[in-house]
Design a protein around this motif. Sequence first.
Motif, PDB file in Angstrom:
ATOM      1  N   GLY A   1      -1.246  17.776  -7.285  1.00 19.77           N
ATOM      2  CA  GLY A   1      -0.870  17.741  -5.875  1.00 19.77           C
ATOM      3  C   GLY A   1      -1.797  17.003  -4.939  1.00 19.77           C
ATOM      4  N   GLN A   2      -2.875  16.389  -5.437  1.00 19.90           N
ATOM      5  CA  GLN A   2      -3.797  15.651  -4.575  1.00 19.90           C
ATOM      6  C   GLN A   2      -3.195  14.292  -4.206  1.00 19.90           C
ATOM      7  N   VAL A   3      -3.083  14.017  -2.906  1.00 23.26           N
ATOM      8  CA  VAL A   3      -2.509  12.755  -2.434  1.00 23.26           C
ATOM      9  C   VAL A   3      -3.626  11.744  -2.200  1.00 23.26           C
ATOM     10  N   PHE A   4      -3.389  10.501  -2.614  1.00 23.82           N
ATOM     11  CA  PHE A   4      -4.402   9.458  -2.426  1.00 23.82           C
ATOM     12  C   PHE A   4      -3.716   8.129  -2.111  1.00 23.82           C
ATOM     13  N   PRO A   5      -4.401   7.238  -1.372  1.00 28.86           N
ATOM     14  CA  PRO A   5      -3.836   5.918  -1.062  1.00 28.86           C
ATOM     15  C   PRO A   5      -4.162   4.921  -2.169  1.00 28.86           C
ATOM     16  N   ALA A   6      -3.306   3.911  -2.323  1.00 28.17           N
ATOM     17  CA  ALA A   6      -3.545   2.905  -3.364  1.00 28.17           C
ATOM     18  C   ALA A   6      -2.893   1.588  -2.980  1.00 28.17           C
ATOM     19  N   LEU A   7      -3.509   0.501  -3.451  1.00 24.72           N
ATOM     20  CA  LEU A   7      -2.891  -0.815  -3.374  1.00 24.72           C
ATOM     21  C   LEU A   7      -2.119  -1.027  -4.665  1.00 24.72           C
ATOM     22  N   VAL A   8      -0.881  -1.503  -4.548  1.00 26.67           N
ATOM     23  CA  VAL A   8      -0.002  -1.602  -5.710  1.00 26.67           C
ATOM     24  C   VAL A   8       0.577  -3.007  -5.815  1.00 26.67           C
ATOM     25  N   SER A   9       0.468  -3.579  -7.014  1.00 21.64           N
ATOM     26  CA  SER A   9       1.120  -4.851  -7.322  1.00 21.64           C
ATOM     27  C   SER A   9       2.253  -4.560  -8.302  1.00 21.64           C
ATOM     28  N   LEU A  10       3.471  -4.933  -7.928  1.00 19.35           N
ATOM     29  CA  LEU A  10       4.650  -4.665  -8.760  1.00 19.35           C
ATOM     30  C   LEU A  10       5.246  -5.969  -9.258  1.00 19.35           C
ATOM     31  N   ASN A  11       5.600  -6.015 -10.543  1.00 16.47           N
ATOM     32  CA  ASN A  11       6.290  -7.179 -11.084  1.00 16.47           C
ATOM     33  C   ASN A  11       7.117  -6.769 -12.293  1.00 16.47           C
ATOM     34  N   VAL A  12       7.994  -7.665 -12.713  1.00 19.23           N
ATOM     35  CA  VAL A  12       8.834  -7.431 -13.888  1.00 19.23           C
ATOM     36  C   VAL A  12       8.158  -8.065 -15.098  1.00 19.23           C
ATOM     37  N   THR A  13       8.124  -7.342 -16.223  1.00 18.93           N
ATOM     38  CA  THR A  13       7.517  -7.863 -17.445  1.00 18.93           C
ATOM     39  C   THR A  13       8.374  -7.447 -18.631  1.00 18.93           C
ATOM     40  N   ASN A  14       7.933  -7.833 -19.837  1.00 22.06           N
ATOM     41  CA  ASN A  14       8.670  -7.500 -21.060  1.00 22.06           C
ATOM     42  C   ASN A  14       7.886  -6.503 -21.891  1.00 22.06           C
ATOM     43  N   LEU A  15       8.581  -5.544 -22.440  1.00 25.09           N
ATOM     44  CA  LEU A  15       7.986  -4.575 -23.351  1.00 25.09           C
ATOM     45  C   LEU A  15       8.878  -4.492 -24.581  1.00 25.09           C
ATOM     46  N   ARG A  16       8.362  -5.049 -25.680  1.00 26.55           N
ATOM     47  CA  ARG A  16       9.112  -5.067 -26.941  1.00 26.55           C
ATOM     48  C   ARG A  16      10.530  -5.605 -26.748  1.00 26.55           C
ATOM     49  N   GLY A  17      10.612  -6.713 -25.999  1.00 24.49           N
ATOM     50  CA  GLY A  17      11.883  -7.395 -25.813  1.00 24.49           C
ATOM     51  C   GLY A  17      12.733  -6.877 -24.675  1.00 24.49           C
ATOM     52  N   ALA A  18      12.330  -5.777 -24.052  1.00 24.37           N
ATOM     53  CA  ALA A  18      13.109  -5.210 -22.945  1.00 24.37           C
ATOM     54  C   ALA A  18      12.378  -5.435 -21.626  1.00 24.37           C
ATOM     55  N   LYS A  19      13.140  -5.701 -20.564  1.00 29.53           N
ATOM     56  CA  LYS A  19      12.540  -5.898 -19.249  1.00 29.53           C
ATOM     57  C   LYS A  19      12.188  -4.550 -18.628  1.00 29.53           C
ATOM     58  N   VAL A  20      10.936  -4.422 -18.196  1.00 34.38           N
ATOM     59  CA  VAL A  20      10.474  -3.216 -17.511  1.00 34.38           C
ATOM     60  C   VAL A  20       9.679  -3.648 -16.284  1.00 34.38           C
ATOM     61  N   LEU A  21       9.340  -2.687 -15.442  1.00 29.13           N
ATOM     62  CA  LEU A  21       8.513  -2.973 -14.275  1.00 29.13           C
ATOM     63  C   LEU A  21       7.084  -2.538 -14.553  1.00 29.13           C
TER      64      LEU A  21
ATOM     65  N   GLU B   1       0.864  -1.180   0.000  1.00 26.99           N
ATOM     66  CA  GLU B   1       0.000   0.000   0.000  1.00 26.99           C
ATOM     67  C   GLU B   1       0.899   1.228   0.000  1.00 26.99           C
ATOM     68  N   LEU B   2       0.647   2.140  -0.941  1.00 25.86           N
ATOM     69  CA  LEU B   2       1.463   3.342  -1.077  1.00 25.86           C
ATOM     70  C   LEU B   2       0.571   4.569  -1.218  1.00 25.86           C
ATOM     71  N   ALA B   3       1.162   5.718  -0.928  1.00 28.39           N
ATOM     72  CA  ALA B   3       0.489   6.989  -1.193  1.00 28.39           C
ATOM     73  C   ALA B   3       1.034   7.554  -2.501  1.00 28.39           C
ATOM     74  N   TYR B   4       0.136   8.096  -3.321  1.00 29.53           N
ATOM     75  CA  TYR B   4       0.521   8.722  -4.584  1.00 29.53           C
ATOM     76  C   TYR B   4       0.051  10.172  -4.600  1.00 29.53           C
ATOM     77  N   ARG B   5       0.511  10.885  -5.634  1.00 30.49           N
ATOM     78  CA  ARG B   5       0.135  12.285  -5.780  1.00 30.49           C
ATOM     79  C   ARG B   5      -0.198  12.554  -7.242  1.00 30.49           C
ATOM     80  N   THR B   6      -1.329  13.212  -7.487  1.00 25.99           N
ATOM     81  CA  THR B   6      -1.694  13.581  -8.849  1.00 25.99           C
ATOM     82  C   THR B   6      -0.836  14.761  -9.298  1.00 25.99           C
ATOM     83  N   VAL B   7      -0.915  15.085 -10.583  1.00 28.36           N
ATOM     84  CA  VAL B   7      -0.091  16.180 -11.103  1.00 28.36           C
ATOM     85  C   VAL B   7      -0.476  17.524 -10.485  1.00 28.36           C
TER      86      VAL B   7
END
Length: 444
Positions: free
Chosen positions: A234-254, A226-232
């Motif tokens: 300046g509004q802060v909001f809470p969020a549940l976040v799932s992070l993983n590594v994947t491929n984008l056009r052959g390159a590893k990204v998150l 669970e992390l806090a984020y901020r809109t462009v």
Amino acid sequence: MNSQDPIKILYLEDDIGLARLLVKNMERSGINADIAKNGAIGLQMIAQQEYDVIVTDQQMPAMTGLEVIEELTRHENTPPIIMLTGAGNEKIAVDAMKLGASDYIIKDVDGVYLNLLPSAIRQVIQQRRLIRERQQALLDLQESEERYRTLFNSSHDAILLFIPSGQFVDGNPAAIKLFGCKDHASFLKLTWDAVSPDYQPDGMLSFTRVRELIDLTINEGSQFVELAYRTVDGQVFPALVSLNVTNLRGAKVLQANIREISKQKLTEQILHKQATEDPLTECFNRRHFFSLAVKEIALSESENTTLSVIMFDFDLFKSINDTHGHNVGDIVLMEQTRRIRSILRPSDIFARYGGEEFVILLPKTTLENSHATAERIRKFVEEPIKANETELVSTISFGVASKESQESISIDKLLDRADQALYLAKSRGRNSVAAWNEVTGQAG
């Protein structure tokens, strides 16, 4: 064809003697061969049954080998074709390859080419199999990417892709909307740091927390936090976040899947408030007080620190309700508890014990200091209260008890001591503070 099935070829050759010689040679190599004495017959046979490879000579009546190749390659799923041509006719071999033949072999007078042909047949079959597998893999990949893109674009959760430095490289419409961007181009200018507040709810710097999560995801796999984020804007909001590594056009990204949970957090806060607070005074309720007090007692014993309890009761509160009504009585309780709360420390635990009786637990506080705090409160709450155009004075009586630093005592026993001290304060004429040592006659 299955790799275990026998190989079957069609040989287009107008010289029957050469054709039969080739058939026998193929049989010794485990390859079945049919013969067509000219191109027209060969095309008919190909239309009627399946062959793994077509082997054709160039010089045939009515239709040359090149013309056969040209006709066959107009159709899909044509089997591999091997062109046989005489020495000195390399140009024909080149033309055959341009038309779509898979290979060619130069016929020699000694018949060595007959020994080369079986391996050439197996090689073109293997090449065709690899090509088809590659084509199928590309089709599967394309379908997979199309399915992913459909899910990506239609997801109600925000999905963003970013490189380890934190720079965004893609985001779905939900992500663009969540962070308040105008369009995809403006979204791609963002970094993870740009959409994070300075600090996370646990007090950690967002920069540190994000770098920690990126490293964990890369080195250990998926993370769910669970992390806090901020809109462009300046509004802060809470969020549940799932992070993983994947491929984008052959390159590893998150990849981060983000679900905004402001409503859920608000609901949690409301439910927690209802479960732990008295709705009228917004003090802790009795049940929550005990759950906190037990922990504070245990902490005090482990650290060998003092701890005090103040129990107090509104004097003649029933007469306020009887004279002015319960609405005025409620206003008195709310105003007096507001005043008391303004005096207390953040670490003090203030609760409604029942009716007009309240209790305050003061960690790391001696009997002398807690007595002084109670006296400050007593004087402060003597100030008149205005309720529904009525001005009245409401006084309070206090009982104080403490746990010494080396003492082991239960919260129930400590409250009993404070209650006895409160009874003493009431018996003195109310609006006073009494301590447990006065009840026992011990020196303060």
